[in-house]
Enzyme design. Structure first.
Site, PDB file in Angstrom:
ATOM      1  N   THR A  42     -10.649 -40.116  -5.822  1.00  0.00           N
ATOM      2  CA  THR A  42      -9.834 -39.932  -4.507  1.00  0.00           C
ATOM      3  C   THR A  42      -9.816 -38.280  -4.303  1.00  0.00           C
ATOM      4  O   THR A  42     -10.245 -37.652  -4.845  1.00  0.00           O
ATOM      5  CB  THR A  42      -8.292 -40.213  -4.975  1.00  0.00           C
ATOM      6  OG1 THR A  42      -7.815 -39.302  -6.089  1.00  0.00           O
ATOM      7  CG2 THR A  42      -8.033 -41.681  -5.530  1.00  0.00           C
ATOM      8  N   LYS A  50     -11.609 -32.967  -8.573  1.00  0.00           N
ATOM      9  CA  LYS A  50     -11.269 -31.496  -9.322  1.00  0.00           C
ATOM     10  C   LYS A  50      -9.784 -31.354  -9.541  1.00  0.00           C
ATOM     11  O   LYS A  50      -9.324 -30.799 -10.566  1.00  0.00           O
ATOM     12  CB  LYS A  50     -11.609 -30.387  -8.478  1.00  0.00           C
ATOM     13  CG  LYS A  50     -13.367 -30.204  -8.248  1.00  0.00           C
ATOM     14  CD  LYS A  50     -13.559 -29.032  -7.352  1.00  0.00           C
ATOM     15  CE  LYS A  50     -13.269 -29.575  -5.969  1.00  0.00           C
ATOM     16  NZ  LYS A  50     -14.569 -30.713  -5.487  1.00  0.00           N
ATOM     17  N   LYS A  85     -14.001 -24.998  -9.179  1.00  0.00           N
ATOM     18  CA  LYS A  85     -14.996 -25.379  -9.834  1.00  0.00           C
ATOM     19  C   LYS A  85     -15.330 -24.516 -10.834  1.00  0.00           C
ATOM     20  O   LYS A  85     -15.666 -24.622 -11.978  1.00  0.00           O
ATOM     21  CB  LYS A  85     -16.396 -25.493  -8.925  1.00  0.00           C
ATOM     22  CG  LYS A  85     -16.219 -26.751  -8.030  1.00  0.00           C
ATOM     23  CD  LYS A  85     -17.596 -26.736  -7.232  1.00  0.00           C
ATOM     24  CE  LYS A  85     -17.538 -27.902  -6.281  1.00  0.00           C
ATOM     25  NZ  LYS A  85     -18.430 -27.617  -4.998  1.00  0.00           N
TER      26      LYS A  85
HETATM   27  N1  LIG Z   1     -18.448 -35.557  -0.654  1.00  0.00           N
HETATM   28  C1  LIG Z   1     -18.789 -35.067  -1.863  1.00  0.00           C
HETATM   29  O1  LIG Z   1     -20.257 -34.972  -1.594  1.00  0.00           O
HETATM   30  C2  LIG Z   1     -18.440 -34.659  -3.146  1.00  0.00           C
HETATM   31  C3  LIG Z   1     -19.263 -34.042  -4.277  1.00  0.00           C
HETATM   32  C4  LIG Z   1     -18.435 -34.007  -5.257  1.00  0.00           C
HETATM   33  C5  LIG Z   1     -17.255 -34.341  -5.511  1.00  0.00           C
HETATM   34  N2  LIG Z   1     -16.640 -34.751  -4.449  1.00  0.00           N
HETATM   35  C6  LIG Z   1     -14.992 -35.071  -4.768  1.00  0.00           C
HETATM   36  O2  LIG Z   1     -15.109 -36.662  -4.854  1.00  0.00           O
HETATM   37  C7  LIG Z   1     -13.899 -37.061  -4.187  1.00  0.00           C
HETATM   38  C8  LIG Z   1     -13.871 -38.017  -3.220  1.00  0.00           C
HETATM   39  O3  LIG Z   1     -14.715 -37.624  -1.963  1.00  0.00           O
HETATM   40  P1  LIG Z   1     -15.111 -38.317  -0.988  1.00  0.00           P
HETATM   41  O4  LIG Z   1     -15.877 -37.367  -0.008  1.00  0.00           O
HETATM   42  O5  LIG Z   1     -15.564 -39.397  -1.181  1.00  0.00           O
HETATM   43  O6  LIG Z   1     -13.301 -38.457  -0.040  1.00  0.00           O
HETATM   44  P2  LIG Z   1     -13.203 -39.434   0.851  1.00  0.00           P
HETATM   45  O7  LIG Z   1     -14.319 -40.015   1.616  1.00  0.00           O
HETATM   46  O8  LIG Z   1     -11.776 -38.893   1.576  1.00  0.00           O
HETATM   47  O9  LIG Z   1     -12.480 -40.813  -0.010  1.00  0.00           O
HETATM   48  C9  LIG Z   1     -11.102 -40.802  -0.580  1.00  0.00           C
HETATM   49  C10 LIG Z   1     -11.032 -42.198  -0.945  1.00  0.00           C
HETATM   50  O10 LIG Z   1      -9.818 -42.096  -1.792  1.00  0.00           O
HETATM   51  C11 LIG Z   1      -9.028 -43.050  -1.335  1.00  0.00           C
HETATM   52  N3  LIG Z   1      -7.608 -42.744  -1.663  1.00  0.00           N
HETATM   53  C12 LIG Z   1      -6.796 -41.724  -1.180  1.00  0.00           C
HETATM   54  N4  LIG Z   1      -5.369 -41.958  -1.771  1.00  0.00           N
HETATM   55  C13 LIG Z   1      -5.482 -42.933  -2.901  1.00  0.00           C
HETATM   56  C14 LIG Z   1      -4.676 -43.425  -3.564  1.00  0.00           C
HETATM   57  N5  LIG Z   1      -3.311 -43.103  -3.914  1.00  0.00           N
HETATM   58  N6  LIG Z   1      -4.922 -44.565  -4.446  1.00  0.00           N
HETATM   59  C15 LIG Z   1      -6.280 -45.126  -4.246  1.00  0.00           C
HETATM   60  N7  LIG Z   1      -7.189 -44.610  -3.520  1.00  0.00           N
HETATM   61  C16 LIG Z   1      -6.929 -43.640  -2.841  1.00  0.00           C
HETATM   62  C17 LIG Z   1      -9.204 -43.123   0.098  1.00  0.00           C
HETATM   63  O11 LIG Z   1      -8.487 -44.204   0.520  1.00  0.00           O
HETATM   64  P3  LIG Z   1      -8.888 -45.085   2.089  1.00  0.00           P
HETATM   65  O12 LIG Z   1     -10.181 -45.631   1.948  1.00  0.00           O
HETATM   66  O13 LIG Z   1      -7.829 -45.989   2.149  1.00  0.00           O
HETATM   67  O14 LIG Z   1      -8.561 -43.983   2.899  1.00  0.00           O
HETATM   68  C18 LIG Z   1     -10.645 -43.231   0.048  1.00  0.00           C
HETATM   69  O15 LIG Z   1     -11.304 -44.406  -0.015  1.00  0.00           O
HETATM   70  C19 LIG Z   1     -12.970 -35.817  -4.079  1.00  0.00           C
HETATM   71  O16 LIG Z   1     -11.971 -35.409  -5.063  1.00  0.00           O
HETATM   72  C20 LIG Z   1     -14.060 -34.752  -3.687  1.00  0.00           C
HETATM   73  O17 LIG Z   1     -13.570 -33.514  -4.026  1.00  0.00           O
HETATM   74  C21 LIG Z   1     -16.833 -34.952  -3.220  1.00  0.00           C
END
Ligand SMILES: NC(=O)c1ccc[n+]([C@@H]2O[C@H](COP(=O)([O-])OP(=O)(O)OC[C@H]3O[C@@H](n4cnc5c(N)ncnc54)[C@H](OP(=O)(O)O)[C@@H]3O)[C@@H](O)[C@H]2O)c1
Length: 342
Positions: free
Chosen positions: A100, A129, A228
Protein backbone atom coordinates in the site's frame (compact mmCIF):
# COMPACT_ATOMS: atom_id res chain seq x y z
CA UNK A 1 4.98 -33.38 -3.72
CA UNK A 2 8.38 -32.18 -2.49
CA UNK A 3 9.27 -28.60 -1.63
CA UNK A 4 7.54 -25.95 0.37
CA UNK A 5 4.00 -24.81 -0.37
CA UNK A 6 2.86 -21.69 1.46
CA UNK A 7 0.08 -19.12 1.39
CA UNK A 8 0.62 -15.59 0.14
CA UNK A 9 -1.68 -12.65 0.83
CA UNK A 10 -1.08 -9.45 -1.11
CA UNK A 11 -2.25 -6.09 0.24
CA UNK A 12 -2.16 -3.31 -2.35
CA UNK A 13 -2.77 -4.02 -6.02
CA UNK A 14 -1.33 -0.93 -7.70
CA UNK A 15 1.86 -0.68 -9.76
CA UNK A 16 3.98 -2.87 -7.50
CA UNK A 17 1.23 -5.21 -6.27
CA UNK A 18 0.16 -6.05 -9.83
CA UNK A 19 3.75 -6.50 -10.98
CA UNK A 20 4.34 -8.86 -8.05
CA UNK A 21 1.22 -10.88 -8.76
CA UNK A 22 2.22 -11.29 -12.39
CA UNK A 23 5.82 -12.12 -11.48
CA UNK A 24 4.59 -14.94 -9.22
CA UNK A 25 2.66 -16.37 -12.14
CA UNK A 26 5.58 -15.92 -14.52
CA UNK A 27 8.12 -17.49 -12.15
CA UNK A 28 5.93 -20.28 -10.85
CA UNK A 29 7.78 -23.19 -12.48
CA UNK A 30 11.19 -21.58 -11.93
CA UNK A 31 10.55 -21.14 -8.20
CA UNK A 32 9.50 -24.76 -7.86
CA UNK A 33 12.38 -26.16 -9.89
CA UNK A 34 15.16 -23.96 -8.54
CA UNK A 35 14.12 -23.38 -4.92
CA UNK A 36 11.43 -25.98 -4.24
CA UNK A 37 9.03 -23.14 -3.39
CA UNK A 38 5.34 -23.07 -4.26
CA UNK A 39 3.77 -19.80 -3.19
CA UNK A 40 -0.03 -19.92 -3.34
CA UNK A 41 -1.70 -16.49 -3.69
CA UNK A 42 -4.82 -16.75 -1.54
CA UNK A 43 -6.15 -13.19 -1.38
CA UNK A 44 -5.44 -9.77 -2.85
CA UNK A 45 -6.62 -6.53 -1.26
CA UNK A 46 -7.23 -3.03 -2.58
CA UNK A 47 -8.66 -0.06 -0.73
CA UNK A 48 -12.10 -1.11 -1.92
CA UNK A 49 -12.06 -4.69 -0.67
CA UNK A 50 -10.44 -7.96 -1.50
CA UNK A 51 -10.29 -10.64 -4.11
CA UNK A 52 -9.71 -14.31 -3.94
CA UNK A 53 -8.02 -15.98 -6.83
CA UNK A 54 -10.20 -18.37 -8.77
CA UNK A 55 -13.72 -18.90 -7.52
CA UNK A 56 -13.35 -19.38 -3.79
CA UNK A 57 -16.30 -18.27 -1.67
CA UNK A 58 -15.79 -15.02 0.27
CA UNK A 59 -16.69 -14.28 3.87
CA UNK A 60 -15.72 -15.40 7.32
CA UNK A 61 -15.28 -19.04 6.42
CA UNK A 62 -13.29 -19.31 3.23
CA UNK A 63 -14.21 -22.97 3.04
CA UNK A 64 -10.63 -24.13 3.07
CA UNK A 65 -8.74 -26.50 5.30
CA UNK A 66 -5.44 -25.11 6.60
CA UNK A 67 -2.84 -25.65 3.94
CA UNK A 68 -5.37 -26.79 1.34
CA UNK A 69 -4.16 -25.97 -2.16
CA UNK A 70 -6.09 -24.23 -4.84
CA UNK A 71 -5.17 -24.05 -8.49
CA UNK A 72 -3.05 -21.10 -9.33
CA UNK A 73 -5.42 -18.31 -10.25
CA UNK A 74 -6.21 -17.20 -13.73
CA UNK A 75 -9.08 -15.12 -12.41
CA UNK A 76 -9.41 -12.70 -9.49
CA UNK A 77 -12.94 -12.50 -8.14
CA UNK A 78 -13.52 -9.24 -6.22
CA UNK A 79 -15.49 -9.21 -3.00
CA UNK A 80 -15.98 -5.78 -1.43
CA UNK A 81 -16.81 -7.34 1.93
CA UNK A 82 -13.66 -9.47 2.25
CA UNK A 83 -11.49 -8.40 5.23
CA UNK A 84 -7.75 -8.89 5.71
CA UNK A 85 -8.21 -9.90 9.36
CA UNK A 86 -10.59 -12.68 8.35
CA UNK A 87 -8.21 -14.13 5.79
CA UNK A 88 -5.16 -13.90 8.07
CA UNK A 89 -6.99 -15.74 10.83
CA UNK A 90 -8.76 -18.30 8.64
CA UNK A 91 -5.99 -19.81 6.60
CA UNK A 92 -2.59 -21.34 7.34
CA UNK A 93 -0.11 -18.48 7.95
CA UNK A 94 2.35 -17.85 5.15
CA UNK A 95 3.71 -14.56 3.85
CA UNK A 96 1.91 -11.21 3.78
CA UNK A 97 3.11 -8.85 1.05
CA UNK A 98 2.48 -5.18 1.91
CA UNK A 99 2.23 -2.87 -1.14
CA UNK A 100 0.00 0.00 0.00
CA UNK A 101 1.17 3.64 -0.34
CA UNK A 102 4.04 4.77 1.93
CA UNK A 103 2.93 7.27 4.54
CA UNK A 104 6.15 8.15 6.36
CA UNK A 105 4.36 10.28 9.00
CA UNK A 106 1.69 7.83 10.26
CA UNK A 107 2.80 4.52 8.73
CA UNK A 108 -0.83 3.75 7.89
CA UNK A 109 -2.51 1.75 6.51
CA UNK A 110 0.51 -0.54 6.27
CA UNK A 111 1.38 -0.34 9.97
CA UNK A 112 -1.93 -1.91 10.97
CA UNK A 113 -1.63 -4.56 8.24
CA UNK A 114 1.87 -5.57 9.30
CA UNK A 115 1.05 -5.70 13.03
CA UNK A 116 -2.04 -7.76 12.30
CA UNK A 117 -0.09 -10.17 10.10
CA UNK A 118 2.71 -10.66 12.65
CA UNK A 119 0.18 -11.17 15.44
CA UNK A 120 -1.52 -13.86 13.35
CA UNK A 121 1.75 -15.72 12.67
CA UNK A 122 2.48 -14.47 9.14
CA UNK A 123 5.92 -13.55 7.82
CA UNK A 124 5.90 -10.07 6.28
CA UNK A 125 7.62 -8.75 3.18
CA UNK A 126 6.97 -5.06 2.60
CA UNK A 127 7.43 -2.61 -0.26
CA UNK A 128 6.00 0.08 1.97
CA UNK A 129 8.52 2.25 3.86
CA UNK A 130 6.01 4.01 6.09
CA UNK A 131 5.42 1.40 8.80
CA UNK A 132 9.16 0.84 9.33
CA UNK A 133 9.99 4.53 9.33
CA UNK A 134 7.41 5.04 12.08
CA UNK A 135 8.06 1.93 14.19
CA UNK A 136 11.17 0.06 13.03
CA UNK A 137 12.16 -1.33 16.41
CA UNK A 138 8.62 -2.17 17.50
CA UNK A 139 7.91 -4.15 14.34
CA UNK A 140 11.27 -5.92 14.32
CA UNK A 141 10.83 -6.91 17.97
CA UNK A 142 7.28 -8.11 17.31
CA UNK A 143 8.51 -10.30 14.47
CA UNK A 144 11.49 -11.63 16.41
CA UNK A 145 9.37 -12.53 19.44
CA UNK A 146 7.24 -14.77 17.23
CA UNK A 147 10.14 -16.19 15.22
CA UNK A 148 8.83 -14.49 12.07
CA UNK A 149 10.63 -12.68 9.28
CA UNK A 150 10.03 -9.02 8.49
CA UNK A 151 11.80 -8.26 5.23
CA UNK A 152 11.99 -4.91 3.47
CA UNK A 153 14.50 -4.93 0.61
CA UNK A 154 11.86 -3.43 -1.65
CA UNK A 155 11.43 -0.47 0.71
CA UNK A 156 15.20 0.08 0.89
CA UNK A 157 16.00 0.84 -2.77
CA UNK A 158 14.38 -2.32 -4.20
CA UNK A 159 16.57 -3.86 -6.92
CA UNK A 160 19.74 -2.30 -5.50
CA UNK A 161 20.70 -4.85 -2.81
CA UNK A 162 21.51 -2.34 -0.08
CA UNK A 163 20.47 -4.58 2.80
CA UNK A 164 21.85 -7.86 1.46
CA UNK A 165 25.30 -6.34 1.10
CA UNK A 166 25.21 -4.32 4.32
CA UNK A 167 23.81 -7.11 6.49
CA UNK A 168 25.30 -10.26 4.96
CA UNK A 169 28.25 -9.50 2.67
CA UNK A 170 29.79 -7.10 5.20
CA UNK A 171 28.96 -9.21 8.27
CA UNK A 172 31.65 -8.80 10.93
CA UNK A 173 32.91 -5.53 9.50
CA UNK A 174 31.94 -2.35 11.27
CA UNK A 175 30.24 0.06 8.88
CA UNK A 176 31.77 3.42 9.77
CA UNK A 177 29.76 5.46 7.30
CA UNK A 178 27.56 5.07 4.27
CA UNK A 179 26.58 7.27 1.37
CA UNK A 180 23.78 6.57 -1.04
CA UNK A 181 21.97 7.84 -4.09
CA UNK A 182 18.73 6.23 -3.09
CA UNK A 183 16.06 7.91 -5.21
CA UNK A 184 15.95 7.29 -8.96
CA UNK A 185 13.55 10.16 -9.67
CA UNK A 186 15.70 12.89 -8.18
CA UNK A 187 18.84 11.37 -9.66
CA UNK A 188 17.25 11.48 -13.09
CA UNK A 189 16.22 15.12 -12.64
CA UNK A 190 19.68 16.11 -11.38
CA UNK A 191 21.34 14.23 -14.23
CA UNK A 192 19.31 16.28 -16.71
CA UNK A 193 20.15 19.47 -14.78
CA UNK A 194 23.85 18.57 -14.87
CA UNK A 195 23.37 18.34 -18.66
CA UNK A 196 21.88 21.86 -18.80
CA UNK A 197 18.11 21.47 -18.28
CA UNK A 198 16.34 23.69 -15.73
CA UNK A 199 14.70 22.08 -12.69
CA UNK A 200 11.22 22.77 -14.11
CA UNK A 201 12.10 21.27 -17.51
CA UNK A 202 13.73 18.20 -15.99
CA UNK A 203 10.77 17.62 -13.65
CA UNK A 204 8.22 18.01 -16.47
CA UNK A 205 10.17 15.57 -18.60
CA UNK A 206 10.40 13.04 -15.75
CA UNK A 207 6.65 13.32 -15.14
CA UNK A 208 5.89 12.87 -18.84
CA UNK A 209 8.00 9.69 -18.85
CA UNK A 210 6.31 8.33 -15.72
CA UNK A 211 9.57 8.56 -13.74
CA UNK A 212 8.23 11.25 -11.37
CA UNK A 213 4.83 11.11 -9.67
CA UNK A 214 2.22 13.79 -10.47
CA UNK A 215 2.91 14.93 -6.87
CA UNK A 216 6.70 14.52 -6.66
CA UNK A 217 7.13 16.34 -3.33
CA UNK A 218 8.32 13.38 -1.24
CA UNK A 219 11.03 12.63 -3.79
CA UNK A 220 12.21 16.13 -4.70
CA UNK A 221 12.15 17.42 -1.12
CA UNK A 222 14.43 14.59 -0.04
CA UNK A 223 12.05 12.70 2.26
CA UNK A 224 12.01 9.49 0.27
CA UNK A 225 15.81 9.39 0.45
CA UNK A 226 15.68 10.16 4.17
CA UNK A 227 13.19 7.35 4.77
CA UNK A 228 15.36 4.82 2.92
CA UNK A 229 18.45 6.06 4.74
CA UNK A 230 16.68 5.55 8.05
CA UNK A 231 15.73 1.96 7.19
CA UNK A 232 19.12 1.00 5.78
CA UNK A 233 21.11 2.41 8.70
CA UNK A 234 18.75 0.84 11.23
CA UNK A 235 19.33 -2.54 9.58
CA UNK A 236 23.08 -2.37 8.90
CA UNK A 237 24.42 0.00 11.58
CA UNK A 238 21.91 -0.59 14.37
CA UNK A 239 20.84 3.05 14.49
CA UNK A 240 17.55 4.06 16.03
CA UNK A 241 17.01 7.32 14.14
CA UNK A 242 13.71 9.07 13.60
CA UNK A 243 13.05 11.23 10.56
CA UNK A 244 13.43 14.33 12.72
CA UNK A 245 17.05 13.32 13.45
CA UNK A 246 17.95 13.57 9.77
CA UNK A 247 18.85 16.93 8.27
CA UNK A 248 16.98 16.93 4.97
CA UNK A 249 17.51 19.10 1.91
CA UNK A 250 15.85 18.41 -1.44
CA UNK A 251 16.68 19.36 -5.01
CA UNK A 252 14.11 22.13 -5.48
CA UNK A 253 16.45 25.01 -4.70
CA UNK A 254 19.53 24.10 -6.70
CA UNK A 255 20.59 27.35 -8.32
CA UNK A 256 22.09 27.72 -11.83
CA UNK A 257 25.21 29.17 -10.12
CA UNK A 258 25.73 26.02 -8.07
CA UNK A 259 25.24 23.87 -11.17
CA UNK A 260 27.68 26.00 -13.18
CA UNK A 261 30.29 25.94 -10.45
CA UNK A 262 30.07 22.15 -10.11
CA UNK A 263 30.18 21.69 -13.89
CA UNK A 264 33.18 24.03 -14.18
CA UNK A 265 35.07 21.88 -11.68
CA UNK A 266 34.16 18.65 -13.48
CA UNK A 267 31.87 17.67 -10.64
CA UNK A 268 28.38 16.19 -10.69
CA UNK A 269 25.53 17.16 -8.34
CA UNK A 270 23.83 14.27 -6.56
CA UNK A 271 21.20 14.02 -3.86
CA UNK A 272 23.20 12.08 -1.31
CA UNK A 273 21.96 10.39 1.84
CA UNK A 274 24.80 10.08 4.35
CA UNK A 275 25.30 8.60 7.79
CA UNK A 276 28.53 8.59 9.75
CA UNK A 277 29.59 7.92 13.29
CA UNK A 278 30.82 10.94 15.21
CA UNK A 279 31.95 10.10 18.71
CA UNK A 280 29.24 7.89 20.09
CA UNK A 281 26.58 9.38 17.80
CA UNK A 282 25.28 8.91 14.30
CA UNK A 283 24.99 11.98 12.09
CA UNK A 284 22.56 11.64 9.21
CA UNK A 285 21.75 14.03 6.40
CA UNK A 286 20.31 14.26 2.92
CA UNK A 287 21.78 17.00 0.78
CA UNK A 288 22.72 18.00 -2.74
CA UNK A 289 26.44 17.32 -2.98
CA UNK A 290 28.98 17.98 -5.73
CA UNK A 291 30.92 14.74 -6.33
CA UNK A 292 34.21 14.70 -8.14
CA UNK A 293 35.31 11.98 -10.53
CA UNK A 294 37.13 9.97 -7.91
CA UNK A 295 33.96 9.44 -5.86
CA UNK A 296 32.55 5.90 -6.24
CA UNK A 297 29.05 7.28 -6.90
CA UNK A 298 30.14 9.91 -9.46
CA UNK A 299 28.99 7.89 -12.47
CA UNK A 300 25.57 6.91 -11.08
CA UNK A 301 23.28 8.72 -13.52
CA UNK A 302 19.66 8.71 -14.63
CA UNK A 303 17.31 6.51 -12.63
CA UNK A 304 20.20 4.39 -11.34
CA UNK A 305 20.90 4.25 -7.63
CA UNK A 306 23.98 3.38 -5.63
CA UNK A 307 25.33 2.92 -2.13
CA UNK A 308 28.86 3.02 -0.78
CA UNK A 309 29.78 1.48 2.57
CA UNK A 310 32.96 2.45 4.36
CA UNK A 311 34.11 -0.26 6.77
CA UNK A 312 36.84 -0.89 9.33
CA UNK A 313 38.15 -4.12 7.81
CA UNK A 314 36.92 -4.46 4.22
CA UNK A 315 37.61 -0.96 2.95
CA UNK A 316 34.98 0.79 0.84
CA UNK A 317 32.40 -1.35 -0.89
CA UNK A 318 30.11 0.23 -3.48
CA UNK A 319 27.19 -1.19 -5.42
CA UNK A 320 25.30 0.61 -8.17
CA UNK A 321 22.56 -0.04 -10.70
CA UNK A 322 19.40 -2.09 -10.59
CA UNK A 323 16.22 -1.19 -12.44
CA UNK A 324 13.89 1.40 -10.87
CA UNK A 325 10.45 0.22 -11.93
CA UNK A 326 7.55 -1.81 -10.53
CA UNK A 327 8.79 -5.08 -12.00
CA UNK A 328 12.18 -4.64 -10.31
CA UNK A 329 10.39 -3.69 -7.08
CA UNK A 330 8.33 -6.87 -7.39
CA UNK A 331 11.52 -8.85 -7.95
CA UNK A 332 12.93 -7.45 -4.69
CA UNK A 333 9.80 -8.70 -2.89
CA UNK A 334 10.25 -12.11 -4.46
CA UNK A 335 13.91 -12.22 -3.45
CA UNK A 336 12.97 -11.58 0.17
CA UNK A 337 10.41 -14.40 0.08
CA UNK A 338 13.00 -16.82 -1.29
CA UNK A 339 15.48 -15.79 1.38
CA UNK A 340 12.94 -16.37 4.17
CA UNK A 341 12.78 -20.05 3.20
CA UNK A 342 16.42 -20.60 2.26
N1 LIG B 1 6.51 2.16 -7.67
C1 LIG B 1 7.70 1.64 -7.41
O1 LIG B 1 8.49 1.38 -8.31
C2 LIG B 1 8.08 1.31 -5.98
C3 LIG B 1 9.37 0.83 -5.68
C4 LIG B 1 9.68 0.46 -4.36
C5 LIG B 1 8.72 0.59 -3.37
N2 LIG B 1 7.49 1.10 -3.68
C6 LIG B 1 6.48 1.19 -2.61
O2 LIG B 1 5.49 0.21 -2.91
C7 LIG B 1 4.24 0.65 -2.41
C8 LIG B 1 3.20 0.58 -3.53
O3 LIG B 1 3.57 1.46 -4.57
P1 LIG B 1 2.68 1.55 -5.90
O4 LIG B 1 3.44 2.39 -6.84
O5 LIG B 1 2.26 0.19 -6.30
O6 LIG B 1 1.40 2.35 -5.33
P2 LIG B 1 -0.04 2.47 -5.99
O7 LIG B 1 0.04 2.20 -7.46
O8 LIG B 1 -0.62 3.75 -5.51
O9 LIG B 1 -0.89 1.27 -5.33
C9 LIG B 1 -1.29 1.26 -4.01
C10 LIG B 1 -2.30 0.16 -3.79
O10 LIG B 1 -2.62 0.12 -2.39
C11 LIG B 1 -4.04 -0.02 -2.28
N3 LIG B 1 -4.49 0.49 -0.99
C12 LIG B 1 -4.51 1.75 -0.52
N4 LIG B 1 -5.02 1.78 0.73
C13 LIG B 1 -5.35 0.50 1.05
C14 LIG B 1 -5.91 -0.12 2.18
N5 LIG B 1 -6.27 0.57 3.27
N6 LIG B 1 -6.13 -1.47 2.15
C15 LIG B 1 -5.79 -2.20 1.06
N7 LIG B 1 -5.23 -1.66 -0.04
C16 LIG B 1 -5.02 -0.33 -0.05
C17 LIG B 1 -4.58 0.78 -3.46
O11 LIG B 1 -5.94 0.41 -3.64
P3 LIG B 1 -6.82 0.90 -4.91
O12 LIG B 1 -6.33 0.06 -6.05
O13 LIG B 1 -8.21 0.57 -4.49
O14 LIG B 1 -6.54 2.36 -5.08
C18 LIG B 1 -3.63 0.34 -4.54
O15 LIG B 1 -4.05 -0.89 -5.09
C19 LIG B 1 4.45 2.06 -1.86
O16 LIG B 1 4.58 1.99 -0.48
C20 LIG B 1 5.74 2.50 -2.52
O17 LIG B 1 6.47 3.43 -1.73
C21 LIG B 1 7.15 1.45 -4.94
Amino acid sequence: MTGKTFNVVLVGYGHVGKAFYHLLREKRDFLAARYGLRPEPRAVFRSSGGAVPGFLPPGKDLGLEPGQRVNFPEVLTWHPELRLKTVLEDIEPGVLIECTPSNIRTGEPGLTHIRRALDSGWHVVTANKGPLVVDFKGLKDRAAQSGLALMFSCAAAAALPTLDVGMHSLAGAEILSLEGILNGTTNHILTRMNQGASYAEALREAQARGIAEPDPSLDVEGWDTAAKLLLITAAVMGTNLALKDIKVEGITNVSPEVLDEAGGQGRSLKLLGRVRREGGEFKAEVSVTALDRSHPLFGVDGTDKGISYSTDTMGTVTITGGNSDPRAAAAALLKDIINIFR
